[in-house]
Structures are given as structure tokens and as C-alpha cells.
Design a protein around this motif. Structure first.
Motif, PDB file in Angstrom:
ATOM      1  N   ARG A 231       0.829  -1.212   0.000  1.00  0.00           N
ATOM      2  CA  ARG A 231       0.000   0.000   0.000  1.00  0.00           C
ATOM      3  C   ARG A 231       0.861   1.258   0.000  1.00  0.00           C
ATOM      4  O   ARG A 231       0.532   2.241  -0.651  1.00  0.00           O
ATOM      5  N   ARG A 232       1.950   1.223   0.761  1.00  0.00           N
ATOM      6  CA  ARG A 232       2.819   2.398   0.843  1.00  0.00           C
ATOM      7  C   ARG A 232       3.416   2.762  -0.498  1.00  0.00           C
ATOM      8  O   ARG A 232       3.628   3.928  -0.804  1.00  0.00           O
ATOM      9  N   PHE A 233       3.735   1.752  -1.293  1.00  0.00           N
ATOM     10  CA  PHE A 233       4.325   2.010  -2.595  1.00  0.00           C
ATOM     11  C   PHE A 233       3.283   2.088  -3.697  1.00  0.00           C
ATOM     12  O   PHE A 233       3.613   2.104  -4.869  1.00  0.00           O
ATOM     13  N   GLY A 234       2.014   2.121  -3.313  1.00  0.00           N
ATOM     14  CA  GLY A 234       0.950   2.346  -4.271  1.00  0.00           C
ATOM     15  C   GLY A 234       0.600   1.144  -5.126  1.00  0.00           C
ATOM     16  O   GLY A 234      -0.025   1.288  -6.167  1.00  0.00           O
ATOM     17  N   PHE A 235       0.957  -0.052  -4.695  1.00  0.00           N
ATOM     18  CA  PHE A 235       0.645  -1.238  -5.481  1.00  0.00           C
ATOM     19  C   PHE A 235      -0.789  -1.664  -5.202  1.00  0.00           C
ATOM     20  O   PHE A 235      -1.195  -1.821  -4.066  1.00  0.00           O
ATOM     21  N   ARG A 236      -1.543  -1.833  -6.252  1.00  0.00           N
ATOM     22  CA  ARG A 236      -2.918  -2.302  -6.153  1.00  0.00           C
ATOM     23  C   ARG A 236      -3.075  -3.500  -7.078  1.00  0.00           C
ATOM     24  O   ARG A 236      -2.784  -3.412  -8.266  1.00  0.00           O
TER      25      ARG A 236
ATOM     26  N   VAL B  58       2.668  -8.110 -12.065  1.00  0.00           N
ATOM     27  CA  VAL B  58       3.732  -7.295 -12.660  1.00  0.00           C
ATOM     28  C   VAL B  58       3.139  -6.179 -13.510  1.00  0.00           C
ATOM     29  O   VAL B  58       3.664  -5.067 -13.544  1.00  0.00           O
ATOM     30  N   GLU B  59       2.041  -6.461 -14.166  1.00  0.00           N
ATOM     31  CA  GLU B  59       1.412  -5.439 -14.994  1.00  0.00           C
ATOM     32  C   GLU B  59       0.775  -4.336 -14.151  1.00  0.00           C
ATOM     33  O   GLU B  59       0.436  -3.280 -14.669  1.00  0.00           O
ATOM     34  N   SER B  60       0.612  -4.573 -12.848  1.00  0.00           N
ATOM     35  CA  SER B  60       0.047  -3.567 -11.956  1.00  0.00           C
ATOM     36  C   SER B  60       1.109  -2.652 -11.348  1.00  0.00           C
ATOM     37  O   SER B  60       0.774  -1.714 -10.639  1.00  0.00           O
ATOM     38  N   ILE B  61       2.371  -2.925 -11.611  1.00  0.00           N
ATOM     39  CA  ILE B  61       3.452  -2.087 -11.059  1.00  0.00           C
ATOM     40  C   ILE B  61       3.382  -0.707 -11.696  1.00  0.00           C
ATOM     41  O   ILE B  61       3.330  -0.581 -12.915  1.00  0.00           O
TER      42      ILE B  61
ATOM     43  N   GLY C  80       9.524  -7.250  -3.825  1.00  0.00           N
ATOM     44  CA  GLY C  80      10.209  -7.794  -4.991  1.00  0.00           C
ATOM     45  C   GLY C  80      10.268  -9.312  -4.972  1.00  0.00           C
ATOM     46  O   GLY C  80      10.068  -9.969  -5.998  1.00  0.00           O
ATOM     47  N   ARG C  81      10.517  -9.871  -3.799  1.00  0.00           N
ATOM     48  CA  ARG C  81      10.547 -11.336  -3.676  1.00  0.00           C
ATOM     49  C   ARG C  81       9.162 -11.916  -3.966  1.00  0.00           C
ATOM     50  O   ARG C  81       9.033 -12.939  -4.631  1.00  0.00           O
ATOM     51  N   TRP C  82       8.108 -11.243  -3.496  1.00  0.00           N
ATOM     52  CA  TRP C  82       6.759 -11.718  -3.776  1.00  0.00           C
ATOM     53  C   TRP C  82       6.458 -11.621  -5.266  1.00  0.00           C
ATOM     54  O   TRP C  82       5.895 -12.547  -5.854  1.00  0.00           O
ATOM     55  N   MET C  83       6.826 -10.503  -5.883  1.00  0.00           N
ATOM     56  CA  MET C  83       6.609 -10.338  -7.332  1.00  0.00           C
ATOM     57  C   MET C  83       7.325 -11.434  -8.108  1.00  0.00           C
ATOM     58  O   MET C  83       6.786 -11.987  -9.059  1.00  0.00           O
ATOM     59  N   MET C  84       8.562 -11.726  -7.696  1.00  0.00           N
ATOM     60  CA  MET C  84       9.330 -12.760  -8.373  1.00  0.00           C
ATOM     61  C   MET C  84       8.627 -14.114  -8.256  1.00  0.00           C
ATOM     62  O   MET C  84       8.528 -14.860  -9.230  1.00  0.00           O
ATOM     63  N   SER C  85       8.106 -14.419  -7.086  1.00  0.00           N
ATOM     64  CA  SER C  85       7.411 -15.701  -6.919  1.00  0.00           C
ATOM     65  C   SER C  85       6.126 -15.750  -7.742  1.00  0.00           C
ATOM     66  O   SER C  85       5.737 -16.805  -8.227  1.00  0.00           O
TER      67      SER C  85
ATOM     68  N   ARG D  24      10.786  -5.828 -19.106  1.00  0.00           N
ATOM     69  CA  ARG D  24       9.917  -5.216 -20.127  1.00  0.00           C
ATOM     70  C   ARG D  24       8.974  -4.188 -19.507  1.00  0.00           C
ATOM     71  O   ARG D  24       8.758  -3.110 -20.060  1.00  0.00           O
ATOM     72  N   LYS D  25       8.420  -4.530 -18.333  1.00  0.00           N
ATOM     73  CA  LYS D  25       7.505  -3.606 -17.656  1.00  0.00           C
ATOM     74  C   LYS D  25       8.252  -2.339 -17.234  1.00  0.00           C
ATOM     75  O   LYS D  25       7.728  -1.227 -17.379  1.00  0.00           O
TER      76      LYS D  25
END
Length: 175
Positions: free
Chosen positions: A43-48, A56-59, A110-115, A129-130
Motif C-alpha cells: 500500500r505504501r508504494f501504491g501497489f494495487r 507485474v502489470e500492476s506495477i 520484490g521477492r513476492w513479485m518474483m514468486s 519489459r515492464k
């Protein structure tokens, strides 16, 4: 006398099971706290997270993409050393002008995104790419600064890491 021994044995068994139950409750509480920390960082970094869209497309923050690439790059090595993990944190702090807390939170995300990408190799390609789409290559120098920091603490580049750098260059249209 046998009744006294049986009573002591019964009390000991009850104490043993109560301690085990308390330890299990503490472990469950720690897991819940970690999940809440990850949610708060997101939430702090604005990820929804959006439905029917890969995370990844939501970053929307290039810093999150750089941290995800750094984590994936580090995980490509056989077993990352503690020094390399510390170097990654220092690199993120220096290159992205972050506090230690922000860098640690980005590493968790980042670790969660990678998984979510199914591993380090697919994450490198997809997130690179993103990142290029997000800022048209302006994040390439900070990313390479973090990568240099990681490799300086290691024993050079592994074959997988060399291939990952080639994938990143392709994503940024540098070769």
C-alpha cells in the motif's frame, strides 16, 4: 507413591502440550504479522492488485520494478550469501535514494513479485519489459548500479546471471 508419580507425569505431559500449543500460536502470529507487513508495504508504494491482471502489470513505481529485478538477479545465483543480500539493500538505498526501511520493504515486495512470475528467470524478462514501459529506460543506470553492488560482493557472474543481463539489455533495447 505410584499415584504421586502418575500425577507428576500427568502434570508434565500437560505442561509439555501447553508449551507446544503456545509456540504454535506464536508461529502463526508471526506469519500473520509478516503478511500484514507485506500488505502495508504494498500500500505504501501504491501497489494495487487488479483482477485478471498479472501483478507485474500492476506495477506503477519504477523503484518496485528495480527491486524485483535485483531480487531475481540475486536469486539466479546458486545460494546468495548474506553479504550479497546486504549489498543489494545498500545498492537499492544508494541508487534509488531510499531509507533502509523502504529498501527492505521493496525487497519483500520484490521477492513476492518474483514468486508470482514463477521464479527468477521468468521474472527478469517480464519485469524488465515492464520497467522499460514505465520510464523508457531511465531506470537502467540505477538498476545496473544495484547489479554491480551485488556482483562486487559475489564471485563474479554466474551463467544464469550473464544470460539475465542479456535479457535486460534486450528489454531495454540496448543490443
Amino acid at each position: 507413591m505410584p499415584a504421586l508419580i502418575a500425577l507428576v507425569g500427568l502434570i508434565s505431559a500437560a505442561a509439555f502440550f501447553l508449551l507446544r500449543a503456545r509456540n504454535a500460536a506464536e508461529a502463526a502470529s508471526d506469519l500473520v504479522d509478516m503478511a500484514q507487513d507485506a500488505r502495508a508495504a504494498a500500500r505504501r508504494f501504491g501497489f494495487r492488485r487488479r483482477t485478471n491482471v498479472h501483478p507485474v502489470e500492476s506495477i506503477e513505481d519504477p523503484a518496485l520494478a528495480v527491486a524485483t529485478l535485483a531480487v531475481a538477479f540475486l536469486e539466479l545465483d546458486a545460494l546468495p550469501a548474506r553479504e550479497q543480500q546486504m549489498a543489494m539493500g545498500r545498492g537499492l538505498q544508494r541508487e534509488l535514494n531510499l531509507s533502509l526501511t523502504d529498501a527492505e520493504e521493496l525487497v519483500v515486495l520484490g521477492r513476492w513479485m518474483m514468486s508470482e512470475c514463477g521464479g527468477a528467470e521468468p521474472a527478469i524478462t517480464r519485469v524488465a519489459r515492464k520497467l522499460y514501459k514505465l520510464d523508457a529506460g531511465r531506470s537502467f543506470p540505477p538498476l545496473m548500479g544495484v547489479v554491480k553492488e551485488i556482483t562486487a560482493e559475489g564471485q563474479g557472474l554466474s551463467d544464469k546471471q550473464s544470460r539475465a543481463l542479456e535479457d535486460i539489455k534486450k528489454a531495454f533495447r540496448l543490443s
